[in-house]
Design an enzyme around this catalytic site. Structure first.
Site, short mmCIF file in Angstrom:
data_model
loop_
_atom_site.label_atom_id
_atom_site.label_comp_id
_atom_site.label_asym_id
_atom_site.label_seq_id
_atom_site.Cartn_x
_atom_site.Cartn_y
_atom_site.Cartn_z
N SER A 365 0.87 -1.18 0.00
CA SER A 365 0.00 0.00 0.00
C SER A 365 0.90 1.22 0.00
O SER A 365 1.72 1.39 0.90
CB SER A 365 -0.89 0.01 1.24
N ARG A 366 0.79 2.06 -1.02
CA ARG A 366 1.68 3.22 -1.11
C ARG A 366 1.27 4.33 -0.15
O ARG A 366 1.97 5.32 -0.01
CB ARG A 366 1.73 3.72 -2.56
N VAL A 367 0.11 4.17 0.48
CA VAL A 367 -0.30 5.12 1.52
C VAL A 367 0.27 4.67 2.85
O VAL A 367 0.70 5.48 3.68
CB VAL A 367 -1.84 5.24 1.57
#
Length: 502
Positions: A365-367
């Site tokens: 997850s790039r968040v």
């Protein structure tokens, strides 16, 4: 013979000329020169606009897709058998719109917003164009509010935030739809509107999803947009755009929306079919050159709006089906590059009984931690590394019988980690339950519990958090503060819990 009064006749003619109204109306019309497979080529219509709604005889509608020098390519939004060569086609001057509103909650509709669930027509006075420009960067706010899935492995390792686009990718029959449906079920009483878009699915599959959501009382906050495999390619092409237009109606009112596209592989195939019939040049794997833009302009409409625009959000969960786990194919790589991370489901894990079959190494997850509560973030910090080390040691341990104590301990912890991250279908957990289970794992309270008793430990702990006084106090504190209580308090509770129930 009566005398003719010329001045009288003259004044009468003048009055009639003054009262004359020009009722002549001009219409932009064309003629069908080719039709078939949901596509029509129309000659004329030199003033037609891209995505404009056209009217064919027998109440068939179409949408302009190709604009050429002397003809337009049109996708038909009805029964193409009713359209014949030579038919007159009229422009409407309107871009294709879809009806939107609260009336659609709890209903199953087709991509044109027409009810297909047998519960009567849906009347709506609100409409939105199916194609709109995505929200600009300055109108967005950072993605930092968690959208809880209720699935331990996701909330711990691949957290999803409101306004994020998280891809679910894997081979067929590995549980992709199940993850999406479980996430929808977990939004109950969380004030999140859900839209499930079924693209090219069997009608029986869509019915199963509908029955599951209805049984769990989730249809009251859900809209299902269905373009089944029996529909022509233009309807499959329109489905996700119609779904996100319905979602935007709620987002612009300051509400949070979750939208699932199941799945975009079939969407791309429908677009390829449509494009080849419209004589567009084929590119890689016969897809047209703009197939990347097809999905990027759709997924860019997922956003977290800033406070000035009401603070609403659309969180998108697109699904992509791979062939033999090949995530480097054309469409998977396209969608991976558009989204903010992916949940990769591996068929080997699924067949081994590790469900959900999520490969923690390939999922990201790039968040990240920005979309996690403090409690879950703290307890899941080393989880990914522990899991990766376990898989490495597991393959290494097959070749050696003499292992030192620390290696054995890490292997045992890894086995329990794998066991804890298993979760049954439609068995959503609250944030506080997830935090306590993961705390027990990472702080060694499961190290002396037999592998076959791990599931029993979990279910007993969940029950105890609802019935034991200290358990309820800890759960309330977790729920209210989103942070872990004092570690000594947690340790004392878990020691007491193991004495009583294990």
């Amino acid at each position: 013979m009566a005398n003719i009064n010329l001045s009288e006749i003259s004044s009468l003619i003048k009055e009639q000329i003054k009262a004359y109204k020009d009722d002549i109306q001009t219409e932009n019309v064309g003629r069908v020169v080719e039709v078939g497979d949901g596509i029509a080529i129309v000659h004329g219509l030199n003033k037609a606009m891209s995505s404009e709604l056209l009217v064919f005889p027998n109440e068939v509608y179409g949408m302009v897709q190709n604009l050429e020098e002397d003809q337009v390519g049109v996708i038909l939004l009805g029964d193409s058998v009713k359209v014949k060569e030579g038919d007159i086609v009229k422009c409407t001057g309107r871009i294709l719109e879809v009806p939107v509103g609260e009336q659609f909650l709890g209903r199953v509709v087709n991509p044109l917003g027409q009810a297909i669930d047998g519960l009567g027509t849906i009347k709506s006075s609100n409409y939105r164009p199916i194609e709109v420009k995505a929200t600009g960067v300055m109108d967005r706010s950072p993605v930092n509010e968690p959208l809880q899935t209720g699935i331990k492995v996701l909330d711990a390792l691949v957290p999803i935030g409101k306004g994020q686009r998280e891809l679910i990718i894997g081979d067929r029959q590995t549980g992709k739809t199940s993850i999406a449906v479980d996430t929808i079920l977990n939004q109950k009483d969380k004030d999140v509107i859900c839209v499930y878009v079924a693209i090219g699915q069997k009608e029986s599959t869509v019915l199963n999803v509908y029955e599951t959501l209805k049984e769990k009382d989730a249809m009251k906050y859900t809209i299902i947009v269905s373009a089944s495999s029996s529909n022509p390619a233009p309807m499959l092409y329109l489905a996700p755009y119609s779904g996100v237009s319905m979602a935007e109606y709620f987002m612009l009112q300051g509400k949070d929306v979750l939208i699932v596209y199941d799945d975009l592989s079939k969407h791309a195939v429908a677009y390829r079919e449509m494009s080849l019939l419209l004589h567009r040049p084929p590119g890689r794997e016969a897809y047209p050159g703009d197939v990347f833009y097809l999905h990027s302009r759709l997924l860019e409409r997922a956003a977290k709006l800033n406070e000035e625009l009401g603070g609403g959000s659309i969180t998108a969960l697109p699904i992509i089906e791979t062939q033999a786990g090949d995530i480097s194919a054309y469409i998977p790589t396209n969608v991976i590059s558009i989204t903010d991370g992916q949940i990769f489901l591996q068929s080997d894990y699924f067949y081994k009984g590790i469900r959900p079959a999520i490969n923690a190494g390939l999922s990201v997850s790039r968040v990240g931690g920005a979309a996690q509560t403090k409690a879950v973030k703290k307890v899941s910090g080393t989880l990914r590394l522990d899991l990766a080390a376990y898989h490495e040691l597991e393959s290494f341990a097959q070749f050696g019988s003499d292992l030192d104590a620390s290696t054995k301990a890490r292997l045992e912890r890894g086995k329990r980690t794998e066991e804890v991250l298993k979760q049954g279908l439609h068995e959503s957990l609250t944030m506080e339950e997830e935090a306590m289970i993961l705390y027990s794992l990472t702080h060694g309270f499961l190290d002396d519990v037999k592998i076959e008793d791990v599931q029993r430990f979990e279910s007993n702990l969940i029950s105890d958090l609802k019935s034991n006084d200290l358990g309820k106090e800890i759960a309330d504190e977790l729920r209210n503060t989103k942070a872990l209580p004092d570690s000594s308090k947690l340790d004392n509770y878990l020691v007491d819990f193991k004495k009583r129930l294990m």
